[in-house]
Design a protein around this motif. Sequence first.
Motif, PDB file in Angstrom:
ATOM      1  N   ASP A  77      42.038  28.159  20.386  1.00  0.00           N
ATOM      2  CA  ASP A  77      40.182  27.884  20.238  1.00  0.00           C
ATOM      3  C   ASP A  77      40.137  29.421  19.032  1.00  0.00           C
ATOM      4  N   SER A  78      40.349  28.578  18.175  1.00  0.00           N
ATOM      5  CA  SER A  78      39.751  29.219  16.510  1.00  0.00           C
ATOM      6  C   SER A  78      38.458  29.491  16.874  1.00  0.00           C
ATOM      7  N   ARG A  79      38.162  30.748  16.151  1.00  0.00           N
ATOM      8  CA  ARG A  79      36.792  31.428  16.655  1.00  0.00           C
ATOM      9  C   ARG A  79      36.361  32.446  15.339  1.00  0.00           C
ATOM     10  N   PRO A  80      35.519  32.729  14.690  1.00  0.00           N
ATOM     11  CA  PRO A  80      35.432  33.768  13.837  1.00  0.00           C
ATOM     12  C   PRO A  80      36.054  35.030  14.625  1.00  0.00           C
ATOM     13  N   MET A  81      36.468  36.141  14.296  1.00  0.00           N
ATOM     14  CA  MET A  81      37.611  37.006  14.063  1.00  0.00           C
ATOM     15  C   MET A  81      37.005  38.060  15.720  1.00  0.00           C
ATOM     16  N   ARG A  82      35.454  37.890  14.982  1.00  0.00           N
ATOM     17  CA  ARG A  82      34.885  39.410  15.879  1.00  0.00           C
ATOM     18  C   ARG A  82      34.245  38.833  17.128  1.00  0.00           C
TER      19      ARG A  82
END
Length: 390
Positions: free
Chosen positions: A298-303
């Motif tokens: 589930d790709s989200r912003p790294m932070r």
Amino acid sequence: MDVLIVGAGAAGLMCAIAAGRRGRRVLVVDHANKVGKKILMSGGGHCNFTNLGVTPSQYLCSNPHFPKSALARYTPADFIALVEKHGIAYHEKELGQLFCDGSSRQIVQMLLDECAAADVTMETSFSIERIHKTAEGFSLRTARGEVQTEALVVATGGLSIPGMGATGFGYEIARQFGHHVLPTRPGLVPLTLSGSHQAHYKDLAGVTLPDVEAHTARQSFRGGLLFTHRGLSGPSILQISSYWQPGDGLYIDLLPDQNTGGWLLEQRTARPLAALKTVLGDALPKRLAQRLCEQWFDSRPMRQYRSAELRLIGSQINAWPVIASGTEGYRTAEVTLGGVDTDMLCSSTLQSKLVPGLYFIGEVVDVTGWLGGYNFHWAWASGQAAGQVV
Ligand code: FDA
């Protein structure tokens, strides 16, 4: 005839040369219409004819000591000397693998020239109908009449690539004379995936990774990986396929030089707004990175990822579990595992301990090498060992 060799492949031709040079009257027969077909198609047409690093540990055999004697007495340097004598140019590709600069045909021609110099007789399109033991040796009923021979050498190879002339005839001869034949299976072969696993990855066909590490419980291999329509291939997979059996666990370290969890933590600091799939796409092929994210992460912003999450993602990339359903089979396998059990063969001569005058050499025997020239080297070494005494 002093010596009849069944199978004019790598092992049979090598044995014929050694025996012929000793003044033995040698006949090599093959049911195919030409000799050395597997040599011709080997190494992508350039024949990976040996490996500088040959040791017995690169061979699978139910008795790991068995290949030692023949390999010790015919080394890569011996075969290289033959290649150089014939002026064949060659190069080391990687990991000690030696290939012809030109065509595999040069190796076949070299063997044929050596056979001619040793007065070896050769017959192709030759079929054997029946073999029986006589007081003097063996009598063979063939389509061209009855042939008598003192010694019989079985060099019929394995079952891989039936279209190239592979048959189980050598195993039948072994059983006829009381030898045990270990179950055979394809080796150095692409693996297939099934069900949802195949559906998830099949459109990645053609995607390659230059360096992964494939693991089973007992063995691991580094090398390239290739996604195919039905599963996985490439050197790391071909190598591990010889150790993998249906039901065995298999996992692949997609970034073997990297602690991927630690690297992802660094990336979170350096690029907090970048999406996970973008970050992974810098280390892995982009299509694979995207698919792994759709599939698992589930790709989200790294932070937005907690440290524990990134470490878990990293560990899954360093140990990607693969559920292989099987192999592509003998149709594409380079070799056949199993075969004539070595327990009733003499390791220094390859002669049967049950039937004097009967020999088994090359791939028909339960000795299978890694990818990288090891299988031809076993063919040369076992052929030479028998050819010196037959
Ligand atoms: P091989 O198969 O060479 O010869 C057996 C012979 O017996 C054949 O000519 C066959 O026609 C004959 N025969 C079979 N049944 C018969 C019957 N009933 N009557 C009469 N004759 C019969 N290895 C390596 O070290 N480096 C490489 O680059 C490659 N590349 C490669 C590519 C591909 C596509 C394949 C399929 C395999 C390889 N290999 C390889 C493996 C290598 O080719 C193999 O291990 C050796 O050829 C084995 O040598 P043999 O002489 O034992 O059998």
